[in-house]
Structure formats: structure tokens, C-alpha cells
Design a protein around this motif. Structure first.
Motif, PDB file in Angstrom:
ATOM      1  N   HIS A   8       9.694   9.824 -24.135  1.00 19.37           N
ATOM      2  CA  HIS A   8       9.054  10.588 -25.200  1.00 19.37           C
ATOM      3  C   HIS A   8       8.172  11.700 -24.661  1.00 19.37           C
ATOM      4  O   HIS A   8       7.506  12.371 -25.420  1.00 19.37           O
ATOM      5  CB  HIS A   8       8.224   9.667 -26.083  1.00 19.37           C
ATOM      6  N   THR A   9       8.164  11.895 -23.341  1.00 22.60           N
ATOM      7  CA  THR A   9       7.362  12.968 -22.780  1.00 22.60           C
ATOM      8  C   THR A   9       8.234  13.734 -21.806  1.00 22.60           C
ATOM      9  O   THR A   9       9.429  13.497 -21.712  1.00 22.60           O
ATOM     10  CB  THR A   9       6.107  12.383 -22.103  1.00 22.60           C
ATOM     11  N   SER A  10       7.653  14.682 -21.081  1.00 23.49           N
ATOM     12  CA  SER A  10       8.443  15.391 -20.090  1.00 23.49           C
ATOM     13  C   SER A  10       8.556  14.521 -18.840  1.00 23.49           C
ATOM     14  O   SER A  10       7.687  13.701 -18.564  1.00 23.49           O
ATOM     15  CB  SER A  10       7.790  16.720 -19.760  1.00 23.49           C
ATOM     16  N   ARG A  11       9.649  14.745 -18.102  1.00 28.04           N
ATOM     17  CA  ARG A  11       9.887  13.824 -17.001  1.00 28.04           C
ATOM     18  C   ARG A  11       9.043  14.172 -15.785  1.00 28.04           C
ATOM     19  O   ARG A  11       8.744  13.308 -14.973  1.00 28.04           O
ATOM     20  CB  ARG A  11      11.368  13.851 -16.665  1.00 28.04           C
ATOM     21  N   ARG A  12       8.654  15.437 -15.625  1.00 28.24           N
ATOM     22  CA  ARG A  12       7.894  15.829 -14.435  1.00 28.24           C
ATOM     23  C   ARG A  12       6.430  16.033 -14.810  1.00 28.24           C
ATOM     24  O   ARG A  12       6.114  16.501 -15.897  1.00 28.24           O
ATOM     25  CB  ARG A  12       8.462  17.124 -13.859  1.00 28.24           C
ATOM     26  N   THR A  13       5.537  15.685 -13.892  1.00 26.62           N
ATOM     27  CA  THR A  13       4.119  15.915 -14.156  1.00 26.62           C
ATOM     28  C   THR A  13       3.792  17.381 -13.966  1.00 26.62           C
ATOM     29  O   THR A  13       4.458  18.106 -13.238  1.00 26.62           O
ATOM     30  CB  THR A  13       3.265  15.077 -13.199  1.00 26.62           C
ATOM     31  N   LYS A  14       2.710  17.807 -14.645  1.00 23.27           N
ATOM     32  CA  LYS A  14       2.301  19.215 -14.547  1.00 23.27           C
ATOM     33  C   LYS A  14       1.268  19.408 -13.429  1.00 23.27           C
ATOM     34  O   LYS A  14       1.169  20.472 -12.858  1.00 23.27           O
ATOM     35  CB  LYS A  14       1.700  19.673 -15.859  1.00 23.27           C
ATOM     36  N   LYS A  35       6.083  13.192  -7.969  1.00 20.01           N
ATOM     37  CA  LYS A  35       5.983  14.083  -9.131  1.00 20.01           C
ATOM     38  C   LYS A  35       6.858  13.628 -10.289  1.00 20.01           C
ATOM     39  O   LYS A  35       6.537  13.888 -11.444  1.00 20.01           O
ATOM     40  CB  LYS A  35       6.406  15.501  -8.720  1.00 20.01           C
ATOM     41  N   ASP A  36       7.972  12.973  -9.981  1.00 21.62           N
ATOM     42  CA  ASP A  36       8.893  12.535 -11.025  1.00 21.62           C
ATOM     43  C   ASP A  36       8.366  11.255 -11.661  1.00 21.62           C
ATOM     44  O   ASP A  36       8.129  10.255 -10.972  1.00 21.62           O
ATOM     45  CB  ASP A  36      10.261  12.308 -10.382  1.00 21.62           C
ATOM     46  N   LEU A  37       8.169  11.280 -12.992  1.00 21.16           N
ATOM     47  CA  LEU A  37       7.538  10.123 -13.635  1.00 21.16           C
ATOM     48  C   LEU A  37       8.449   8.912 -13.653  1.00 21.16           C
ATOM     49  O   LEU A  37       7.980   7.770 -13.576  1.00 21.16           O
ATOM     50  CB  LEU A  37       7.130  10.477 -15.064  1.00 21.16           C
ATOM     51  N   LEU A  38       9.780   9.141 -13.732  1.00 15.93           N
ATOM     52  CA  LEU A  38      10.701   7.997 -13.722  1.00 15.93           C
ATOM     53  C   LEU A  38      10.678   7.308 -12.361  1.00 15.93           C
ATOM     54  O   LEU A  38      10.626   6.071 -12.278  1.00 15.93           O
ATOM     55  CB  LEU A  38      12.108   8.484 -14.061  1.00 15.93           C
ATOM     56  N   SER A  39      10.627   8.100 -11.290  1.00 15.22           N
ATOM     57  CA  SER A  39      10.498   7.506  -9.955  1.00 15.22           C
ATOM     58  C   SER A  39       9.183   6.757  -9.837  1.00 15.22           C
ATOM     59  O   SER A  39       9.117   5.701  -9.195  1.00 15.22           O
ATOM     60  CB  SER A  39      10.548   8.594  -8.887  1.00 15.22           C
ATOM     61  N   SER A  40       8.138   7.310 -10.458  1.00 12.86           N
ATOM     62  CA  SER A  40       6.837   6.653 -10.402  1.00 12.86           C
ATOM     63  C   SER A  40       6.889   5.281 -11.073  1.00 12.86           C
ATOM     64  O   SER A  40       6.329   4.303 -10.554  1.00 12.86           O
ATOM     65  CB  SER A  40       5.803   7.550 -11.081  1.00 12.86           C
ATOM     66  N   ALA A  41       7.597   5.220 -12.235  1.00 13.84           N
ATOM     67  CA  ALA A  41       7.703   3.936 -12.927  1.00 13.84           C
ATOM     68  C   ALA A  41       8.479   2.927 -12.088  1.00 13.84           C
ATOM     69  O   ALA A  41       8.093   1.748 -11.999  1.00 13.84           O
ATOM     70  CB  ALA A  41       8.379   4.126 -14.285  1.00 13.84           C
ATOM     71  N   ILE A  42       9.562   3.386 -11.453  1.00  9.95           N
ATOM     72  CA  ILE A  42      10.364   2.464 -10.650  1.00  9.95           C
ATOM     73  C   ILE A  42       9.573   2.009  -9.425  1.00  9.95           C
ATOM     74  O   ILE A  42       9.605   0.830  -9.037  1.00  9.95           O
ATOM     75  CB  ILE A  42      11.677   3.140 -10.235  1.00  9.95           C
ATOM     76  N   VAL A  92       0.841  -1.204   0.000  1.00  7.70           N
ATOM     77  CA  VAL A  92       0.000   0.000   0.000  1.00  7.70           C
ATOM     78  C   VAL A  92       0.872   1.248   0.000  1.00  7.70           C
ATOM     79  O   VAL A  92       0.586   2.222  -0.715  1.00  7.70           O
ATOM     80  CB  VAL A  92      -0.957  -0.031   1.219  1.00  7.70           C
ATOM     81  N   ILE A  93       1.972   1.226   0.760  1.00 11.46           N
ATOM     82  CA  ILE A  93       2.865   2.389   0.780  1.00 11.46           C
ATOM     83  C   ILE A  93       3.447   2.638  -0.608  1.00 11.46           C
ATOM     84  O   ILE A  93       3.474   3.770  -1.100  1.00 11.46           O
ATOM     85  CB  ILE A  93       3.991   2.179   1.819  1.00 11.46           C
ATOM     86  N   CYS A  94       3.883   1.543  -1.281  1.00  9.67           N
ATOM     87  CA  CYS A  94       4.453   1.686  -2.620  1.00  9.67           C
ATOM     88  C   CYS A  94       3.409   2.216  -3.605  1.00  9.67           C
ATOM     89  O   CYS A  94       3.718   3.062  -4.446  1.00  9.67           O
ATOM     90  CB  CYS A  94       4.980   0.355  -3.123  1.00  9.67           C
ATOM     91  N   ALA A  95       2.168   1.730  -3.497  1.00 11.29           N
ATOM     92  CA  ALA A  95       1.125   2.176  -4.425  1.00 11.29           C
ATOM     93  C   ALA A  95       0.834   3.659  -4.221  1.00 11.29           C
ATOM     94  O   ALA A  95       0.726   4.427  -5.184  1.00 11.29           O
ATOM     95  CB  ALA A  95      -0.133   1.353  -4.217  1.00 11.29           C
ATOM     96  N   LEU A  96       0.725   4.088  -2.948  1.00  5.74           N
ATOM     97  CA  LEU A  96       0.449   5.502  -2.688  1.00  5.74           C
ATOM     98  C   LEU A  96       1.611   6.373  -3.159  1.00  5.74           C
ATOM     99  O   LEU A  96       1.398   7.448  -3.726  1.00  5.74           O
ATOM    100  CB  LEU A  96       0.190   5.722  -1.198  1.00  5.74           C
ATOM    101  N   PHE A 111       8.567  -0.894 -20.499  1.00  6.29           N
ATOM    102  CA  PHE A 111       7.657  -0.154 -21.378  1.00  6.29           C
ATOM    103  C   PHE A 111       7.435   1.262 -20.865  1.00  6.29           C
ATOM    104  O   PHE A 111       7.452   2.230 -21.625  1.00  6.29           O
ATOM    105  CB  PHE A 111       6.309  -0.869 -21.468  1.00  6.29           C
ATOM    106  N   PHE A 112       7.223   1.385 -19.539  1.00  4.53           N
ATOM    107  CA  PHE A 112       6.967   2.708 -18.970  1.00  4.53           C
ATOM    108  C   PHE A 112       8.174   3.614 -19.158  1.00  4.53           C
ATOM    109  O   PHE A 112       8.027   4.789 -19.513  1.00  4.53           O
ATOM    110  CB  PHE A 112       6.634   2.597 -17.490  1.00  4.53           C
ATOM    111  N   ILE A 113       9.382   3.061 -18.924  1.00  3.54           N
ATOM    112  CA  ILE A 113      10.576   3.883 -19.072  1.00  3.54           C
ATOM    113  C   ILE A 113      10.748   4.293 -20.530  1.00  3.54           C
ATOM    114  O   ILE A 113      11.109   5.430 -20.841  1.00  3.54           O
ATOM    115  CB  ILE A 113      11.802   3.132 -18.533  1.00  3.54           C
ATOM    116  N   GLY A 114      10.441   3.366 -21.461  1.00  3.53           N
ATOM    117  CA  GLY A 114      10.497   3.723 -22.871  1.00  3.53           C
ATOM    118  C   GLY A 114       9.524   4.817 -23.227  1.00  3.53           C
ATOM    119  O   GLY A 114       9.814   5.678 -24.056  1.00  3.53           O
ATOM    120  N   ALA A 115       8.334   4.816 -22.605  1.00  2.00           N
ATOM    121  CA  ALA A 115       7.334   5.844 -22.901  1.00  2.00           C
ATOM    122  C   ALA A 115       7.697   7.172 -22.266  1.00  2.00           C
ATOM    123  O   ALA A 115       7.434   8.231 -22.840  1.00  2.00           O
ATOM    124  CB  ALA A 115       5.957   5.388 -22.425  1.00  2.00           C
ATOM    125  N   ILE A 116       8.334   7.141 -21.080  1.00  3.00           N
ATOM    126  CA  ILE A 116       8.641   8.394 -20.386  1.00  3.00           C
ATOM    127  C   ILE A 116       9.649   9.207 -21.175  1.00  3.00           C
ATOM    128  O   ILE A 116       9.587  10.437 -21.182  1.00  3.00           O
ATOM    129  CB  ILE A 116       9.152   8.083 -18.966  1.00  3.00           C
TER     130      ILE A 116
END
Lengths: 81, 152
Positions: free
Chosen positions: A74-80, A24-31, A14-18, A67-72
Motif C-alpha cells: 500500500h506504499t511505495s516500494r523504495r524509501t525516500k 533501501k528496498d522495503l520488501l528486502s527490508s521486510a524479508i 547483528v549483520i541481519c539487523a544492520l 503483515f509487513f509485506i501486506g503493508a508495503i
């Protein structure tokens, strides 16, 4: 089936999911999502569903993180938001 | 996304560990019908070994080993194996994917024919999952261009 281990693993899941949906960092989110998948795999294996755990480990923690890292890239690394 | 990466240790370790990952994937496929694992998981492990090569080297290196044409052939070959075994059972007079009837053309009894039938289906599933996973990764990583180096 050790219920203490179940409780500990579920709390970390649950901690990992939250963390994965709130960071905010999408790469951290994927990991973190990969770590969530791997801990969920441990939960399945602990409950005796070994085949489900195997699928979760290969697809969830292995392939979809790549797959997620490959997709990130192609976009910006931080969420808006 | 993936440029050629200057790191001798990473490249050498990835190249050395790839055959063992592939051997493990083949083990998982071959033992899928009596232990955890199977075509889907084994195919994913086989795809992960080539994705590791794509991450350590670049996409050109992967396409040198598994060209796009061969990848597409693998994609449909798995479906052909799966559907072919099903249709073979149908032709021999049983239901679709009812492997027990295969004892008529195999030199074994019905129970053993059932085991061999599910092994054939697992192999087909493994082929298709491997090819599709590699294809999805290459398309995502290169933005659908399948080229490496000039984009961005």
C-alpha cells in the motif's frame, strides 16, 4: 550452551539487523527482518528458552513478515530518505 | 494487494499443506500446558495457515471458509471462554482463575482439575489470537475495504 555457536549466531543476527535498517528496498527490508527474527529464534533455542523461541518463530518470522509485506503493497516500494 | 494468482503448483501445494499446518496448530494448543507452545503460538499457527491461503489464492477464498461474521464471533468466543473459566472459579469460592477449585464440578481430583482448567484457558486464547491475527491481516492487505480485485 556452546559459546562458539552463540558468538556466530549473534554476529549473523547483528549483520541481519544492520542490513534490515540500511537497505533501501522495503520488501528486502521486510524479508531481512524475517531472517533476523528467525536467527534470534535460533539464539533463544540455543540458550534453552524454548518457549520464547517458539513465540519468536511464529510471531516474528511468520506472522509479522506477512503483515509487513501486506503493508508495503500500500506504499511505495523504495524509501525516500 | 492480493490478486488471484495463476500458478497451479503453488495453489495445489498451498491447498494440500494447509490441513497439516492446522493439525500442527491444534497439537501445539492441546499440548501447551506440558510442552513448549500454548494458546498464543497455536493460534498464530492456525492464523498463518489461512494467511497462506490468502496469499496463494485471494481474500475471497479465505472469507468463503471463514466469514467475517464467524471471525468476529471467534474473537469474542475466546474471551468468553477465558473469562468464563475465571468467573466459574470465582463462583465456586476460590480466587479468579484458581483452577484447583474446579474439582467440585469435574469428576477428577484437584491436581487434574488444574491441568484441565489451564487447557480450557489455552483453547480460549487460541480462538481469540487466531481470529484477531486473520482480521489484522485482512484489514492490512485490503486497506480496510475487505474487498478484493477492484482496488488499485
Amino acid at each position: 550452551m556452546i559459546w562458539q555457536l552463540d558468538i556466530i549466531l549473534l554476529i549473523i543476527v547483528v549483520i541481519c539487523a544492520l542490513a534490515a535498517i540500511s537497505v533501501k528496498d522495503l520488501l528486502s527490508s521486510a524479508i531481512l527482518f524475517g531472517a533476523y527474527s528467525f536467527l534470534l529464534c535460533l539464539v533463544w533455542a540455543e540458550m534453552g528458552a524454548v518457549d520464547v523461541a517458539f513465540t519468536e518463530a511464529t510471531v516474528g518470522a511468520g506472522i509479522s513478515t506477512a503483515f509487513f509485506i501486506g503493508a508495503i503493497y500500500h506504499t511505495s516500494r523504495r524509501t525516500k530518505d | 494487494m492480493i490478486r488471484d494468482f495463476e500458478g497451479v503448483i503453488i495453489k495445489t501445494v498451498c491447498r494440500a499443506v494447509t490441513p497439516f499446518i492446522q493439525l500442527y496448530g491444534l497439537y501445539v494448543i492441546a499440548h501447551g500446558h506440558y510442552s513448549p507452545g500454548g494458546g498464543f503460538q497455536g493460534g498464530c499457527i492456525l492464523a498463518a495457515s489461512l494467511i497462506l491461503m490468502a496469499l496463494a489464492y485471494d481474500i475471497k477464498e479465505v472469507k468463503k471458509q471463514l466469514s467475517e461474521k464467524l471471525n468476529t464471533i471467534f474473537c469474542s468466543l475466546g474471551v468468553i471462554i477465558y473469562a468464563g473459566i475465571g468467573l466459574l472459579c470465582l463462583i465456586l469460592g476460590a480466587n479468579y482463575l484458581d483452577y484447583g477449585i474446579l474439582y467440585k464440578i469435574l469428576p477428577v481430583d484437584a491436581a487434574h482439575a488444574r491441568s484441565l482448567g489451564i487447557l480450557g484457558v489455552e483453547i480460549g486464547v487460541g480462538f481469540t489470537v487466531m481470529a484477531v491475527m486473520i482480521s489484522i491481516f485482512l484489514n492490512i492487505a485490503s486497506g480496510g475495504q475487505h474487498e478484493e480485485g477492484e482496488e488499485r
